[in-house]
Each structure stands twice: as structure tokens, then as C-alpha cells.
Design an enzyme around this catalytic site. Structure first.
Site, PDB file in Angstrom:
ATOM      1  N   ASP A 160       0.849  -1.187   0.000  1.00  0.00           N
ATOM      2  CA  ASP A 160       0.000   0.000   0.000  1.00  0.00           C
ATOM      3  C   ASP A 160       0.888   1.241   0.000  1.00  0.00           C
ATOM      4  OD1 ASP A 160      -2.408   1.270  -0.128  1.00  0.00           O
ATOM      5  OD2 ASP A 160      -2.840   1.138   2.014  1.00  0.00           O
TER       6      ASP A 160
ATOM      7  N   HIS B  82      -3.715  13.758   1.449  1.00  0.00           N
ATOM      8  CA  HIS B  82      -3.960  12.790   2.514  1.00  0.00           C
ATOM      9  C   HIS B  82      -2.776  12.745   3.481  1.00  0.00           C
ATOM     10  CE1 HIS B  82      -5.158   9.191   4.667  1.00  0.00           C
ATOM     11  NE2 HIS B  82      -4.014   8.613   4.344  1.00  0.00           N
TER      12      HIS B  82
ATOM     13  N   GLU C 177     -11.003   3.859   3.654  1.00  0.00           N
ATOM     14  CA  GLU C 177     -10.058   4.690   2.916  1.00  0.00           C
ATOM     15  C   GLU C 177     -10.334   4.505   1.433  1.00  0.00           C
ATOM     16  OE1 GLU C 177      -6.178   5.633   5.663  1.00  0.00           O
ATOM     17  OE2 GLU C 177      -5.961   4.033   4.212  1.00  0.00           O
TER      18      GLU C 177
ATOM     19  N   GLU D 270      -9.372   4.296  -2.078  1.00  0.00           N
ATOM     20  CA  GLU D 270      -8.131   4.045  -2.813  1.00  0.00           C
ATOM     21  C   GLU D 270      -8.453   3.360  -4.142  1.00  0.00           C
ATOM     22  OE1 GLU D 270      -4.803   2.230  -0.886  1.00  0.00           O
ATOM     23  OE2 GLU D 270      -5.334   2.972   1.110  1.00  0.00           O
TER      24      GLU D 270
ATOM     25  N   ASP E 100      -9.487   0.471   1.928  1.00  0.00           N
ATOM     26  CA  ASP E 100      -8.506   0.054   2.931  1.00  0.00           C
ATOM     27  C   ASP E 100      -9.074   0.355   4.318  1.00  0.00           C
ATOM     28  OD1 ASP E 100      -6.126  -0.691   4.140  1.00  0.00           O
ATOM     29  OD2 ASP E 100      -5.219   1.287   3.888  1.00  0.00           O
TER      30      ASP E 100
ATOM     31  N   ARG F 132      -8.771   3.359  13.437  1.00  0.00           N
ATOM     32  CA  ARG F 132      -7.837   4.452  13.733  1.00  0.00           C
ATOM     33  C   ARG F 132      -7.256   4.401  15.124  1.00  0.00           C
ATOM     34  NH1 ARG F 132      -6.529   5.738   8.738  1.00  0.00           N
ATOM     35  NH2 ARG F 132      -8.341   6.346   7.487  1.00  0.00           N
TER      36      ARG F 132
ATOM     37  N   GLN G 128      -4.714   1.575  15.253  1.00  0.00           N
ATOM     38  CA  GLN G 128      -3.571   1.998  14.436  1.00  0.00           C
ATOM     39  C   GLN G 128      -2.690   3.020  15.166  1.00  0.00           C
ATOM     40  OE1 GLN G 128      -4.881   3.753  10.731  1.00  0.00           O
ATOM     41  NE2 GLN G 128      -2.821   4.348  10.093  1.00  0.00           N
TER      42      GLN G 128
ATOM     43  N   LYS H  98      -5.138  -2.309  10.254  1.00  0.00           N
ATOM     44  CA  LYS H  98      -5.440  -2.402   8.823  1.00  0.00           C
ATOM     45  C   LYS H  98      -5.706  -3.830   8.352  1.00  0.00           C
ATOM     46  CE  LYS H  98      -4.032   1.877   7.342  1.00  0.00           C
ATOM     47  NZ  LYS H  98      -4.780   2.757   6.432  1.00  0.00           N
TER      48      LYS H  98
ATOM     49  N   THR I  48      -9.376  -5.738   3.662  1.00  0.00           N
ATOM     50  CA  THR I  48      -9.147  -4.796   2.562  1.00  0.00           C
ATOM     51  C   THR I  48     -10.048  -5.253   1.417  1.00  0.00           C
ATOM     52  OG1 THR I  48      -6.820  -4.652   3.219  1.00  0.00           O
ATOM     53  CG2 THR I  48      -7.394  -3.760   1.045  1.00  0.00           C
TER      54      THR I  48
ATOM     55  N   GLU J 257     -10.117  12.270   8.005  1.00  0.00           N
ATOM     56  CA  GLU J 257      -9.859  13.610   7.481  1.00  0.00           C
ATOM     57  C   GLU J 257     -11.108  14.486   7.519  1.00  0.00           C
ATOM     58  OE1 GLU J 257      -7.145  13.262   3.749  1.00  0.00           O
ATOM     59  OE2 GLU J 257      -7.814  11.236   4.235  1.00  0.00           O
TER      60      GLU J 257
END
Lengths: 395, 395
Positions: free
Chosen positions: B114, B121, B187, B189, B221, B225, B228, B241, B245, B346
Site C-alpha cells: 500500500d 492525505h 479509505e 483508494e 482500505d 484508527r 492503528q 489495517k 481490505t 480527514e
């Protein structure tokens, strides 16, 4: 041919590790190491031994399908060979000399995870790379820190390693430069091979973990320290590691290692309940690193802060699925002693000191042509169970 | 049956992406999406179409073997179907409705990498997790930062995601606690699938990279949080993570996307020579994220700072071998606009604000039952090439 096992052999009848070999460029076959010989399991199954194992299981070129049959099956193979050797059964039709064959990767690795479970190593690296006053990160004693490595660059012992190039930026440089690494290092590790799948979403407890650990290998986690240092923030090591990871060819079963269990360090602060475990789960494995024949380190797997059962429980606590053949690296294994460090980075204090070799030459990091050999064995009350070696030369 | 392709279909005859499907629990077959239909490539090859493709190649349950035949072969498949549709050839014996089949992972992923290639970002996350004044790490504009993810937990669109548990420690807590994540995020992606092996030790240049990129998918993804944030120092994301996925089932070929190439951002400071490239290598892909039907983000793949060719060149510059089927994630794709952010982290400034959904409810992070759908398409001069969607519900 009477089978004589040398008394100092890593591959005593108490061991009987599994591997994959070929005669030259011939087909890959599954074998069991017995002294200086290999018992050709694929041939034996083809000839009707072990009626509960299909021929296809031992003809895939890796151990994955056989491991997938479960520990009862693989344990029975070891017991049968053990009895045959003890009873003097003529096995000559199934024996080859290890010196006559070529060894291959024992398993097809799906995912490769590398832990960071030696307190001394984490402290030594933390001092060099980050803050000497706070060498251990706040999370380190609460969970076995780990990251994902690359499975495509896992190679078997004996495969040469090409010096990698990449971006390098020392603190004195204003901008990064491109070139071959100037800080090529080894890392003394062990690895374990997953022997059972867990379903996605289903954690494995520390008490169930042993079912999921098929066996262990020696592992050299080659590292380009200058590439690693520049690239690794904030997402961890990448090109500084993924050019090559070497493992030894013989997988020593979890069961063969049980006689050598010892207590690990006391874990303080107390771990969360999912990381609690019962019994002695560290293993007394003597480890040694040689560079061009000079022993530069004598360490021991028993120094590890986190044990394999805790690593499995942590890895799966979020539901992450482990698959048969996955490889889990221990992280570099360093002891407290100056002679028990698992990497040149630590021995040379990041390239500030030298390591002296027997030929009078000095090393900060590895030079082209250098050959690194990691070996390891357990020994107790006259019983020896060893790993052989993982060997690699820089080209 | 005359084949009618709706004008707003993602799967126009300019697209013709590859996927793997089954009828219920039946065998996995290779198909090409054409409008609302699937062309059953496995059936066609079995019936003698494409004499240069063996039946075994399309009977393995994944695209890997077919991709391994090379771009000439896969390109010829697309051209043949394109001509057949244009010429009104009766394809009814080979067509199924997409709504009648079950889609599977298109490839067997060996390794999953990844990247972290969206400047917005990286800045947004850097501000929240680290230093607001120095949000971008010093290496960020010199190399496409990346880390290894886990391939065993890659799932196809439509698969539910179980809320993971793990260690959580907020700054107010003295010690970590164990429990379900309270900060489950998506996420936005894309990912690309490797179409050719490079030998270990042999870097791939930016100009050769297109040969190694078979095609693209959408990727979610999923990220916990809080897990992580506590675990990720110093070796990067792991359990935050690797619980899941998700990718979309149809692989849109590199070639189908070429008409939508656009210039990327000017890279300043100038990159090292191995990262230089020629031509327009960004792609204008409109991307959208819906939560329970409310569109929460509209972003675009053209915002990426680093392009796929640079990612391939960087990944292999140390000799790391890529293998057919490997998956490379782009990293979260955020634009400068407040409505173009690729994660709740975000959008909510780390949980300080809310996102409003159409039903009046608010989200800081995902709740059980929430369904996240990422969709994407290119459009230019009346030609549309789309990805369909990647969908996942939290359970």
C-alpha cells in the site's frame, strides 16, 4: 545400509524436521532429515507407506498440503520414522545423502510477518535511531510490535544476496542520493511456520496457538540500514528489507522443541488478558552468527520478551486470518551481553565501531563477498535438536 | 439475443474488464463485463475460441495464469470481443447477466503493498497524528512512501466486514484497554494488479513499468484508527489495517485507461533520475464514496502526487521481485477540496467534527450496519470506462 546418526548431529531421531529437496534440477520432493541423510517421504508415500496420505499431498513441491493434513498426520510420520530407525529397519531404499541434494524453500509463504520481540534489540535500535532516553516506544511492553514483510523475496539458505541500491540520506546531506547501500547488515532471527488456517474474524487464543504453529526455521532478515533509515517514517521498513530474507531449509516441528521450553522474562506491566498464557513458552535455542568463519555473536531464543503463542494471539485478535505456510519472524534476537547482539548495527553502534574478523580485517557493515551463516540448536541431557544453518553470501 | 449496452454503463465496449465469477456455488470462471452482461471467457475457450489459450489457463479460478500469458493475449481477447459486439455477432451462448452471478476475488494476490501517494492525505494525516507544522515527513517528496499490507485479508466487494477488536490507548488513558474499535474508517483508494514478474535483483524502469501493470481496481482500505494510532510506532500499521481490505471485482486494463491520461502535479524538488518519467501518467478517474446512500466524498485519481509507473520503479529499485497478481494500493486519495477527502479521519478532523448523512444521522466514524460504497469511472468525449463499485457493510 545401517543408518548411523552422528552424536553431534542437529538431526537426531528426536528432531526429524521436514524439508523440500530435489536431485539437481529434478522434481521437488518432501524429505525428513535424519543425521546426514534424508528420508524421501514422497518416495515412501508413492510406495504405499502412510496409507492416510495421498500421493498428491507430497507431490506439490512444498510442505503446505502435507502440513494442512494436521499435526496428527505429521506427528505420525515422525513417530514411524523414529521407530523404524530405532528398530533397525532397512530404510536404504528411501535414504539419500544431504550432500547429494539441493534444498528448496520448504513452504509456499502466503504472508510474511516480522515481529520485534527482543527487548534488548528494540532498546539498542531505539537508542541509535530515535531517543536514547526513551529507547522503547510506549506500546512496546503492551503488545508484540510487528509489521508485514514481503513474501516474494524469501529465499532458501545458500542463495546469494545482491547488494541493493536505493535512496540514501545521511543527516549531513541536504538531499538524498542514489546508490548501493553502504550499510548492509544481517539480522539474527528465527521464524515459525503457520500450520493451520483460522477463519477470518476468529481470533486464536494463547492456549490454542500451539495448534497453529507447525515448526520453526532460522531466519536472516537482511537489512540495508541507510535505505531503511531514510524511508521508514511514518509507515515502517520497506525497500531497506524487502530485497531478501533468507530461511533455513529444515522446519523443526513445534513438538520436537517442547523438551527445551524454559520460562521467559517476567512481563511487567501485566499484559492484557488476551496475551496472558500458562506454562513455560520460551525455548532454549543456542544461536550463533559467523561472518566468513568468525563467530561474531552467540545469542539465544530464550531471551525473547514475547513468545510465539502471544504473537499468534496478538496477530489474530482483530480477526486477521493466518494461512498454512505463513511465516512469522521473531525479530532480531539480542541478549544483554555484548557478545550476544543480533546485528552489526548493534555491534558497531551504528557504524561507529568495528567488528574484528579472524583474518584481521574489520567490518562496520557487510562487504561484497562476505558470507553470513546463522546456526542454532537445542541441547539437554544428551539430546540434541538442531536447525542446521541459514547461509548467504553478498554479491 | 442482440447485445444492448446502456449508454451510461461503466462496462462499455471501450472497457471490457476481466473478472472471476461463478453461478452460485459452481466452479469459478473467467468473464469479461460487457454492459449488464458477462462474456463467459472460460466457456468460449472451452468451445475453441482463442486457440492460443489453453483450457487450463482459464480454469484455475483466478486471472493469474491468463494475465501471465502477456498483454498481447489479453489485449487480443478484448479486441475480439469488441469486434464481435460491433459486428453484431450472436454471442448469446456465452453471455450471462451480471445480476445472476456471484463475483470472486479476480486474482490470487501474492503480496499486497500500500502506497501513501496523495499529498493532501499525507498532509491531513500528518497534521492529526504528528506535527501540524511539519505534516509531511522529509522523505515524502523524494520517494513514494509505502508499506506492506496483508494479502490474506483481501476480500471482494460485497463481503461484510466484522468490527475488529484490539488494544486502544487514547492520550488521556494511563494504560491501554481492550475492546472493539471506536474509530472504524474507510479509505478511498485504487489498486493496480501486477501483470508480469521481474527477476529478483532486476529493477523495472518507469518506461518499462506499463508492461508490469495489468489493470486497476477500486480499493477500500478499512482502518481502525484507534488501534492503528497506538500500535504503529515505529514499524507502521498492522492490526489497525490487516483485518480487511476490499477490492472491486472487475480489473480495468491499463490500456482501457490510457485515453484518460492527464498530467500530474509538478514534482518539486526534482526527483532522482530513476523516478523521472515521460508523458502524462496520471489518470482522470472520478471517484465517489457513499455511506448508506449519502455521497460523502467526490475525489479523483488525477490528484495523486506519485504515479503508478514511479511506484513500480521505486518498488523494484532494490531488486524486489514483483509477481503476477500482486496488488498495489494507491494510498488514500484526497483532493484539496473539503468535499474530496478520502477518509472519515480527514472529514471529521480525527473525530472532532461530524459528517451528516441524508437520514439526518451523524457520523464521526462508521457504525455497525453502515454500508460504504466506493465507485469510479472515466468519461471523455462520450466514452465511458468505469470500475463498478466496491461495497462493504460493517457487522
Amino acid at each position: 545400509m545401517p543408518l548411523i546418526i552422528p552424536v553431534d548431529s542437529d538431526f537426531s531421531i528426536h528432531n526429524l524436521p521436514f524439508g523440500v529437496f530435489s536431485l539437481g534440477e529434478g522434481e521437488k520432493r518432501i524429505g525428513i532429515a535424519v543425521g546426514e541423510h534424508i528420508f524421501d517421504l514422497t518416495h515412501a508415500v508413492e510406495k504405499g507407506w502412510f496409507s492416510n496420505i495421498s500421493k498428491e499431498t507430497v507431490q506439490t513441491g512444498s510442505l503446505n498440503a502435507l502440513i494442512g493434513q494436521g499435526k496428527e498426520i505429521t506427528g505420525n510420520i515422525r513417530k514411524t520414522i523414529q521407530s523404524a530407525v530405532k528398530n533397525g529397519t532397512d530404510l536404504s531404499a528411501y535414504l539419500l545423502l544431504q550432500s547429494d541434494v539441493r534444498m528448496h524453500l520448504p513452504v509456499k509463504v502466503g504472508d510474511y510477518t516480522d515481529f520485534y520481540s527482543s527487548e534488548e534489540h528494540a532498546k539498542n535500535v531505539g537508542k541509535l535511531y530515535r531517543d536514547p532516553e526513551n529507547a522503547l516506544m510506549p506500546n512496546w511492553k503492551h503488545l508484540p510490535v510487528a509489521y508485514h514483510g514481503r513474501s516474494s523475496s524469501i529465499i532458501v539458505s545458500g542463495t546469494s544476496v545482491k547488494r541493493p541500491s536505493g535512496q540514501i540520506k545521511t543527516t549531513e546531506m541536504e538531499r538524498p542520493v542514489f546508490g548501493p547501500t553502504r550499510a548492509l547488515d544481517f539480522e539474527l532471527e528465527t521464524g515459525f511456520i503457520i500450520g493451520k488456517n483460522n477463519s477470518m474474524g476468529s481470533p486464536v487464543s494463547t492456549s490454542e496457538a500451539s495448534e497453529y504453529i507447525f515448526g520453526m526455521v532460522l531466519l536472516n532478515d537482511w537489512s540495508a540500514r541507510d535505505i531503511q533509515k531514510w524511508e521508514y517514517v511514518p509507515l515502517g521498513p520497506f525497500l531497506g528489507k524487502n530485497f531478501a530474507t533468507s530461511i533455513s531449509p529444515w522446519v523443526v516441528t513445534y513438538e520436537a522443541l517442547q523438551p527445551f521450553n524454559v520460562a521467559g522474562p517476567i512481563q511487567q506491566p501485566k499484559v492484557l488478558p488476551y496475551l496472558e498464557f500458562e506454562g513455560d513458552k520460551n525455548i532454549d535455542i543456542n544461536l550463533q552468527v559467523n561472518i566468513n568463519g568468525t563467530t561474531v555473536s552467540r545469542s539465544n531464543f530464550k531471551y525473547m520478551y514475547w513468545n510465539m503463542e502471544q504473537q499468534v494471539a496478538h496477530h489474530t485478535i482483530n480477526g486477521c486470518p493466518l494461512r498454512i505456510g505463513d511465516l512469522m519472524g521473531s525479530g532480531t534476537i539480542s541478549g544483554k551481553d555484548e557478545n550476544a547482539l543480533g546485528s552489526l548495527l548493534e555491534m558497531t553502534h551504528g557504524g561507529k565501531k568495528h567488528v574484528e574478523l579472524d583474518d584481521g580485517s574489520q567490518r562496520k557493515f557487510l562487504e561484497d563477498g562476505d558470507e553470513v551463516v546463522i546456526s542454532g540448536f537445542c541441547e539437554k541431557e544428551g539430546i540434541r535438536v538442531g536447525f542446521g544453518e541459514v547461509r548467504g553470501q553478498i554479491i
